[in-house]
Structures are given as structure tokens and as C-alpha cells.
Design an enzyme around this catalytic site. Structure first.
Site, PDB file in Angstrom:
ATOM      1  N   TRP A 130      31.685  25.934  81.614  1.00 31.47           N
ATOM      2  CA  TRP A 130      32.986  26.067  82.276  1.00 31.47           C
ATOM      3  C   TRP A 130      32.877  26.630  83.689  1.00 31.47           C
ATOM      4  O   TRP A 130      33.847  26.629  84.427  1.00 31.47           O
ATOM      5  CB  TRP A 130      33.851  27.036  81.441  1.00 31.47           C
ATOM      6  CG  TRP A 130      33.060  28.251  81.056  1.00 31.47           C
ATOM      7  CD1 TRP A 130      32.353  28.432  79.894  1.00 31.47           C
ATOM      8  CD2 TRP A 130      32.798  29.398  81.872  1.00 31.47           C
ATOM      9  NE1 TRP A 130      31.673  29.628  79.939  1.00 31.47           N
ATOM     10  CE2 TRP A 130      31.924  30.245  81.142  1.00 31.47           C
ATOM     11  CE3 TRP A 130      33.211  29.803  83.142  1.00 31.47           C
ATOM     12  CZ2 TRP A 130      31.460  31.447  81.649  1.00 31.47           C
ATOM     13  CZ3 TRP A 130      32.742  31.004  83.635  1.00 31.47           C
ATOM     14  CH2 TRP A 130      31.882  31.819  82.899  1.00 31.47           C
ATOM     15  N   LYS A 154      30.823  16.344  76.703  1.00 29.19           N
ATOM     16  CA  LYS A 154      31.372  17.412  75.854  1.00 29.19           C
ATOM     17  C   LYS A 154      31.446  18.626  76.780  1.00 29.19           C
ATOM     18  O   LYS A 154      30.440  19.271  77.061  1.00 29.19           O
ATOM     19  CB  LYS A 154      30.456  17.683  74.653  1.00 29.19           C
ATOM     20  CG  LYS A 154      30.988  18.769  73.711  1.00 29.19           C
ATOM     21  CD  LYS A 154      30.506  20.146  74.127  1.00 29.19           C
ATOM     22  CE  LYS A 154      30.998  21.267  73.236  1.00 29.19           C
ATOM     23  NZ  LYS A 154      32.336  21.771  73.634  1.00 29.19           N
ATOM     24  N   HIS A 155      32.641  18.899  77.252  1.00 25.02           N
ATOM     25  CA  HIS A 155      32.801  20.023  78.179  1.00 25.02           C
ATOM     26  C   HIS A 155      33.043  21.304  77.368  1.00 25.02           C
ATOM     27  O   HIS A 155      33.302  21.251  76.165  1.00 25.02           O
ATOM     28  CB  HIS A 155      33.971  19.742  79.125  1.00 25.02           C
ATOM     29  CG  HIS A 155      33.746  20.262  80.520  1.00 25.02           C
ATOM     30  ND1 HIS A 155      33.041  21.414  80.777  1.00 25.02           N
ATOM     31  CD2 HIS A 155      34.130  19.790  81.740  1.00 25.02           C
ATOM     32  CE1 HIS A 155      32.995  21.632  82.083  1.00 25.02           C
ATOM     33  NE2 HIS A 155      33.635  20.652  82.696  1.00 25.02           N
ATOM     34  N   GLU A 228      19.499  23.031  81.618  1.00 21.42           N
ATOM     35  CA  GLU A 228      19.750  23.948  82.743  1.00 21.42           C
ATOM     36  C   GLU A 228      20.340  25.211  82.144  1.00 21.42           C
ATOM     37  O   GLU A 228      21.508  25.219  81.769  1.00 21.42           O
ATOM     38  CB  GLU A 228      20.762  23.330  83.719  1.00 21.42           C
ATOM     39  CG  GLU A 228      20.336  22.034  84.365  1.00 21.42           C
ATOM     40  CD  GLU A 228      19.322  22.232  85.466  1.00 21.42           C
ATOM     41  OE1 GLU A 228      18.898  23.376  85.711  1.00 21.42           O
ATOM     42  OE2 GLU A 228      18.941  21.225  86.080  1.00 21.42           O
ATOM     43  N   CYS A 262      24.930  30.729  87.407  1.00 25.67           N
ATOM     44  CA  CYS A 262      23.549  30.833  86.900  1.00 25.67           C
ATOM     45  C   CYS A 262      22.604  31.259  88.017  1.00 25.67           C
ATOM     46  O   CYS A 262      21.663  32.010  87.789  1.00 25.67           O
ATOM     47  CB  CYS A 262      23.123  29.495  86.309  1.00 25.67           C
ATOM     48  SG  CYS A 262      23.326  28.117  87.429  1.00 25.67           S
ATOM     49  N   GLU A 360      20.327  38.596  81.406  1.00 23.03           N
ATOM     50  CA  GLU A 360      21.188  38.028  82.440  1.00 23.03           C
ATOM     51  C   GLU A 360      22.548  38.727  82.371  1.00 23.03           C
ATOM     52  O   GLU A 360      23.111  38.883  81.288  1.00 23.03           O
ATOM     53  CB  GLU A 360      21.377  36.526  82.182  1.00 23.03           C
ATOM     54  CG  GLU A 360      22.327  35.867  83.159  1.00 23.03           C
ATOM     55  CD  GLU A 360      22.585  34.385  82.857  1.00 23.03           C
ATOM     56  OE1 GLU A 360      22.407  33.958  81.705  1.00 23.03           O
ATOM     57  OE2 GLU A 360      22.967  33.676  83.797  1.00 23.03           O
TER      58      GLU A 360
HETATM   59  P1  NAP Z   1      27.358  28.145  76.349  1.00 26.12           P
HETATM   60  O1  NAP Z   1      28.113  28.983  75.421  1.00 26.12           O
HETATM   61  O2  NAP Z   1      25.989  27.743  76.007  1.00 26.12           O
HETATM   62  O3  NAP Z   1      28.277  26.854  76.620  1.00 26.12           O
HETATM   63  C1  NAP Z   1      27.852  25.781  77.413  1.00 26.12           C
HETATM   64  C2  NAP Z   1      28.205  24.481  76.717  1.00 26.12           C
HETATM   65  O4  NAP Z   1      27.404  24.353  75.534  1.00 26.12           O
HETATM   66  C3  NAP Z   1      29.641  24.420  76.236  1.00 26.12           C
HETATM   67  O5  NAP Z   1      30.086  23.097  76.345  1.00 26.12           O
HETATM   68  C4  NAP Z   1      29.540  24.839  74.790  1.00 26.12           C
HETATM   69  O6  NAP Z   1      30.594  24.375  74.012  1.00 26.12           O
HETATM   70  C5  NAP Z   1      28.246  24.165  74.409  1.00 26.12           C
HETATM   71  N1  NAP Z   1      27.564  24.762  73.269  1.00 26.12           N
HETATM   72  C6  NAP Z   1      27.526  26.059  72.890  1.00 26.12           C
HETATM   73  N2  NAP Z   1      26.749  26.207  71.813  1.00 26.12           N
HETATM   74  C7  NAP Z   1      26.285  24.977  71.493  1.00 26.12           C
HETATM   75  C8  NAP Z   1      25.443  24.475  70.471  1.00 26.12           C
HETATM   76  N3  NAP Z   1      24.901  25.266  69.550  1.00 26.12           N
HETATM   77  N4  NAP Z   1      25.161  23.152  70.443  1.00 26.12           N
HETATM   78  C9  NAP Z   1      25.691  22.335  71.378  1.00 26.12           C
HETATM   79  N5  NAP Z   1      26.512  22.752  72.367  1.00 26.12           N
HETATM   80  C10 NAP Z   1      26.801  24.046  72.429  1.00 26.12           C
HETATM   81  O7  NAP Z   1      27.244  28.755  77.776  1.00 26.12           O
HETATM   82  P2  NAP Z   1      28.162  29.842  78.430  1.00 26.12           P
HETATM   83  O8  NAP Z   1      27.713  31.142  77.908  1.00 26.12           O
HETATM   84  O9  NAP Z   1      29.586  29.488  78.353  1.00 26.12           O
HETATM   85  O10 NAP Z   1      27.698  29.629  79.962  1.00 26.12           O
HETATM   86  C11 NAP Z   1      26.992  30.561  80.632  1.00 26.12           C
HETATM   87  C12 NAP Z   1      25.512  30.284  80.583  1.00 26.12           C
HETATM   88  O11 NAP Z   1      25.236  29.044  81.205  1.00 26.12           O
HETATM   89  C13 NAP Z   1      24.781  31.324  81.409  1.00 26.12           C
HETATM   90  O12 NAP Z   1      23.577  31.673  80.774  1.00 26.12           O
HETATM   91  C14 NAP Z   1      24.490  30.586  82.704  1.00 26.12           C
HETATM   92  O13 NAP Z   1      23.430  31.124  83.442  1.00 26.12           O
HETATM   93  C15 NAP Z   1      24.236  29.214  82.199  1.00 26.12           C
HETATM   94  N6  NAP Z   1      24.383  28.227  83.271  1.00 26.12           N
HETATM   95  C16 NAP Z   1      23.275  27.591  83.742  1.00 26.12           C
HETATM   96  C17 NAP Z   1      23.375  26.699  84.803  1.00 26.12           C
HETATM   97  C18 NAP Z   1      22.189  25.974  85.352  1.00 26.12           C
HETATM   98  O14 NAP Z   1      22.354  25.025  86.106  1.00 26.12           O
HETATM   99  N7  NAP Z   1      20.969  26.363  85.025  1.00 26.12           N
HETATM  100  C19 NAP Z   1      24.626  26.454  85.370  1.00 26.12           C
HETATM  101  C20 NAP Z   1      25.733  27.125  84.861  1.00 26.12           C
HETATM  102  C21 NAP Z   1      25.599  28.011  83.813  1.00 26.12           C
HETATM  103  P3  NAP Z   1      31.817  25.361  73.566  1.00 26.12           P
HETATM  104  O15 NAP Z   1      32.475  25.787  74.824  1.00 26.12           O
HETATM  105  O16 NAP Z   1      32.638  24.507  72.702  1.00 26.12           O
HETATM  106  O17 NAP Z   1      31.159  26.511  72.858  1.00 26.12           O
END
Ligand code: NAP
Length: 455
Positions: A130, A154-155, A228, A262, A360
Site C-alpha cells: 500500500w 492483488k493489491h 522486493e 522501503c 526495519e
Molecule cells: P505485507 O504485509 O507483506 O503486504 C504486502 C502485500 O503482500 C499485500 O498485498 C498483502 O496483502 C500481501 N501479503 C501479505 N501476506 C501475504 C502472504 N502470506 N501471501 C501472499 N501475499 C501476502 O507488507 P506490508 O507490511 O504492508 O508492507 C511493508 C513492507 O514492504 C516493508 O517491509 C517494506 O520495506 C516493504 N516494501 C518493500 C519495497 C521494495 O521495493 N523492496 C517497496 C515497498 C515496501 P494484504 O494487504 O491482503 O495482507
């Protein structure tokens, strides 16, 4: 997490969405599969026309689209608009450069003719976060669609209206039905999609846990993935740096996107000789930041995206303080105040075992460290399981050379904050993930790189 728009500025649930059923998912995959059969034959020049049109729509609608992002995840409206402008740039970049990136690569061998041809794979699943709700998707969609693949998105569950808007933009731009679809589904429904034989590969931007889950399933299915994941990027300031510029940039590099990026600078590693001055000036700069309604043009920092994110961040801060870290500013929020606000926070004297050292921190919290010299700075910067980006400040060429060589990160920026640029690959090393997005290299991740030998 329920699929819903919850305004993080007020905590109000604005709209909820029912996740797709399994049969609805199947129907969407079938549409995408059918669309690919025709779409892969469409000339690049036509795809480029549609992608330019998508850029036109993004530019024309940036205020409306930006307001949706601000409503759903709390970034300031001005930064949301800037994000949408960047998406338009990304679309135009791939519209203009893809023919070059996809042309056959002649390789002289003993054959009469030998070359590499780049061909699309089919349906690519994108699981997106998001925090940059438009940019994360467009940096996937633009190269994917230009390459002749089709996309399923899948956002994140807290940005459904952004997800819907993206699919609408791509459709309005003229891309044939089924070439890019948003699936409003929860995380648990991702497995069904990856396991479907019509889906050829997947990319995920998000947390380590999500990346591990997706990659394990895709690995079982022998499907390519790009991950990523998180970052705990160092921002090294040496005594040879242009200090004022480094401090000014340090504010943006940490506070961008309300601290939820990130590639935000998260660990400030300061050479002892300049540490006092840097610390004092950073505290002053953070004090001047205006926390408030992200829709207002003079707001610097909006709320965190969800209640849970703020709770986790605060827990990390309090645990670090309990272990001995010193709080210079911030670190407290009013639980009775409406909205998920967290103040600009600076920690110093950070123990090695505390979350501020090991984890982090996804919010407006800067961790300051002092080191005696360049060797110690590099050692500390690399003392993390993560390796996304790194920023370092020096005007000395020898120091610059060592930083470029020795920092364990997917990118190193000298005298600049880490940022993504369409023409350069973007991605991490170590536990920050693998594979690349953007540039020609990012585009090639989801292609069949076919070797051709003609005797
Ligand atoms: P997250 O919980 O992993 O969510 C990201 C996406 O993955 C969402 O669409 C989420 O869906 C989905 N998701 C979650 N658990 C999943 C699973 N077990 N299987 C499949 N899909 C799954 O991430 P967040 O905590 O919101 O985002 C922050 C993290 O993202 C931080 O660690 C940040 O550093 C990292 N990030 C990395 C980058 C990069 O380019 N390297 C860029 C931006 C962010 P739901 O919302 O439905 O749970």
C-alpha cells in the site's frame, strides 16, 4: 485483513469490499489467459500508443487519483500527486524504450545465425503493498504490458480503491479487456492463483513473511518470482561530506511517505567528527515538521497507514528505549487523538540487541549511530540481514570508491538519497529480496530469454 478503505487520518471505515470467490478468481484467470493469446501478437508500436495514453490519463487525473491514495493510506496529497506523475514518466519510459529492450540480440557463434529472442510468458501475478499504491503497480505493469505479458494485481487490502482505479486507467487507455485485472482478494487467496498452471510467474513487494510464503509456493510450482522486500538502509555521513546538504536530504530521506518507504534512510551512521553538529541540526529540522491532515498543502507528515503499523512501530521504539536507547525527540503519541499519527522521532545510543538496531522501522523514526572512521561505518552499515539501498556522503574519491565496492546493498547512492529511477535497475540483496524491477533488466525478469541457433 478485511478489504476496506479506512481513512487513517480519522480512523473511519469509508467502504468495505467483498473478496472474490474462488469461482470468480477462476473466471478472471480464464479471461486473462484468453486475452494473452491475442495480446502477445499485438505490435509493440500499438502497445506503446496505449501506454502513452495511460500516462496522459494519469497526468490529467492526478488530483483525483492522488486524493484516493491520501484517503486510503495517509500520504500527503502533494506526495501522492508526485507519485502519480512518476507513474506517467514510467509509462512513457517503457513506451519509448521497449522496442530497444526487446529486440533480438545477435551473438556470433559457429552457427550461421545465433541470437537471443525475448518472448512473453503469459499471466504474471503482482502482489503489491500500500505504501506507494500507484507507483509499485505501474513499475510492474508498464514493462509487463509492453513485453506482451498480461497482469493480475492483488493489491494490499487497505488500498482497494487505488487498485480499482489502476485497472480502470489501463482499460481506458485502450489495452484489450483482460490484459490487466485487479483481483480484490485477501492474502490467503494468493496460493490458489500461483498454483494455477495458467499463471506463469509472480512478483511481490512487501514484507519478508509474505515474500517467503509466495516464493515457497511458487518454488513448489517451479515458477519464477521477483521479491522486493524490506530495507533498513544506512545513511552514512563522513567528515568530508557537504554537511548542510546531507542534513537537508536526511530529513526527506527518512520522512518520505510518512516514514513508510522501503528505501527510506533508517540508520544514520555518523563519523564522530561531525556527529554532534548533525544530531543537533537534525533534531531542529524534525521539530519544524508539521504533522497533520495529509490533504493540507502545508502538512509535512500525515498519519501512518494503519492502527497496527503505528502499534508495531511504537512497540519497537519503546523496546529500544527500555534497552537503553536515548530518545532525542518524539517517541510518544496521544492514544486518544483521532487518526494514526506518530511524531518525528530520533533515537541515539542504540544497543545492539534492540529493535532500532536489528529491525526495519517502518515509520518516522531515525536511528543515529556514531562511528570513529570509514571502516567502522561500513561494518555497521553491513551489520544487518537486509540489503536494499545505501546512501553515503563524502567528497573524497577514495572513500567513495570503497563505499561503492563494500556496501552490501542493491544500490549505493553517493551524495544523494536512495530513489528509484526508471532507467536503473531496482532491487535488493540479502534478505531484501532478489530479482530486479525497472530498466531493461527489470523487464527481462518475466520473459522467456530464448536462445536461437540456426545452422
Ligand atoms: P505485507 O504485509 O507483506 O503486504 C504486502 C502485500 O503482500 C499485500 O498485498 C498483502 O496483502 C500481501 N501479503 C501479505 N501476506 C501475504 C502472504 N502470506 N501471501 C501472499 N501475499 C501476502 O507488507 P506490508 O507490511 O504492508 O508492507 C511493508 C513492507 O514492504 C516493508 O517491509 C517494506 O520495506 C516493504 N516494501 C518493500 C519495497 C521494495 O521495493 N523492496 C517497496 C515497498 C515496501 P494484504 O494487504 O491482503 O495482507
Amino acid at each position: 485483513m478485511a478489504i476496506a478503505t479506512t481513512n487513517p487520518t480519522t480512523g473511519e471505515i469509508i467502504r468495505t469490499f467483498t473478496p472474490l470467490s474462488s469461482s470468480e478468481i477462476q473466471a478472471k484467470i480464464a479471461i486473462a489467459h484468453q486475452a494473452f493469446q491475442d495480446y502477445k501478437l499485438i505490435p509493440l508500436s500499438q502497445r506503446a500508443v496505449w501506454l502513452h495514453r495511460a500516462a496522459d490519463i494519469l497526468e490529467a487525473e492526478k488530483y483525483r487519483l492522488g486524493a484516493i491514495a491520501t484517503l486510503e493510506m495517509g500520504k500527503t496529497l502533494k506526495s501522492a500527486i508526485a507519485e502519480i506523475e512518476k507513474c506517467a514518466v514510467g509509462c512513457r519510459y517503457y513506451a519509448e524504450n521497449s522496442a530497444k529492450f526487446l529486440q533480438d540480440l545477435a551473438v556470433p557463434t559457429q552457427a550461421r545465425q545465433s541470437f537471443v529472442r525475448y518472448q512473453p510468458l503469459g499471466i504474471i501475478l503482482a502482489v503489491m503493498p500500500w505504501n506507494f499504491p500507484y507507483w509499485q503497480v505501474f513499475r510492474f505493469a508498464a514493462p509487463t504490458l509492453m513485453a506482451g505479458n498480461v497482469g493480475l494485481l492483488k493489491h494490499a487490502s487497505n488500498v482497494p480503491q487505488c487498485a480499482i482505479a489502476i485497472a480502470e486507467i489501463i482499460e481506458q487507455a485502450g489495452f484489450p479487456m483482460g490484459t490487466f485485472q485487479t483481483l480484490l482478494i485477501g492474502a490467503a487467496q494468493v496460493e490458489e492463483i500461483i498454483r494455477d498452471p495458467r499463471v506463469k510467474a509472480a512478483t511481490l513487494t512487501g514484507s519478508e513473511a509474505a515474500g517467503q510464503s509466495l516464493a515457497a509456493i511458487a518454488g513448489h510450482e517451479l515458477k519464477k518470482t521477483v521479491l522486493e522486500l524490506g530495507g533498513s538502509d544506512p545513511f552514512i555521513v563522513l567528515k568530508t561530506a557537504d554537511l548542510d546538504l546531507a542534513i537537508k536530504t536526511a530529513v526527506t530521506a527518512r520522512m518520505i511517505n510518512n516514514g513508510q518507504s522501503c528505501i527510506a534512510a533508517k540508520r544514520f551512521i555518523l563519523e564522530e567528527a561531525i556527529a554532534d553538529e548533525f544530531e543537533t541540526k537534525l533534531v531542529t529540522a524534525y521539530r519544524q515538521l508539521k504533522l497533520g491532515d495529509p490533504m493540507q498543502p502545508d502538512t509535512d507528515l500525515g498519519p501512518l497507514a494503519t492502527f497496527q503499523i503505528r502499534a508495531e512501530l511504537d512497540q519497537q521504539v519503546q523496546a529500544s528505549i527500555a534497552q537503553g536507547a536515548k530518545l532525542l525527540i518524539g517517541g510518544k503519541f496521544d492514544p486518544d487523538q483521532v487518526g494514526y499519527f506518530y511524531p518525528p522521532t530520533i533515537l541515539t545510543d542504540i544497543p545492539k540487541t534492540s529493535p532500532a538496531y536489528t529491525d526495519e522501522m517502518f515509520g518516522p523514526v531515525a536511528s543515529l549511530f556514531r562511528v570513529p572512521n570509514l571502516d567502522a561505518a561500513i561494518n555497521l552499515a553491513n551489520d544487518t540481514p537486509l540489503g536494499l539501498g545505501a546512501s553515503a556522503w563524502t567528497q573524497d574519491q577514495k572513500e567513495c570508491d570503497r563505499l561503492v565496492d563494500e556496501l552490501e546493498a542493491g544500490s549505493v547512492f553517493i551524495n544523494e538519497m536512495v530513489k528509484s529511477d526508471c532507467s536503473l535497475p531496482f532491487g535488493g540483496t540479502k534478505r531484501s529480496g532478489y530479482g530486479r524491477e525497472l530498466s531493461m533488466l527489470g523487464m527481462h525478469e518475466f520473459l522467456n530469454i530464448k536462445t536461437v541457433w540456426i545452422k
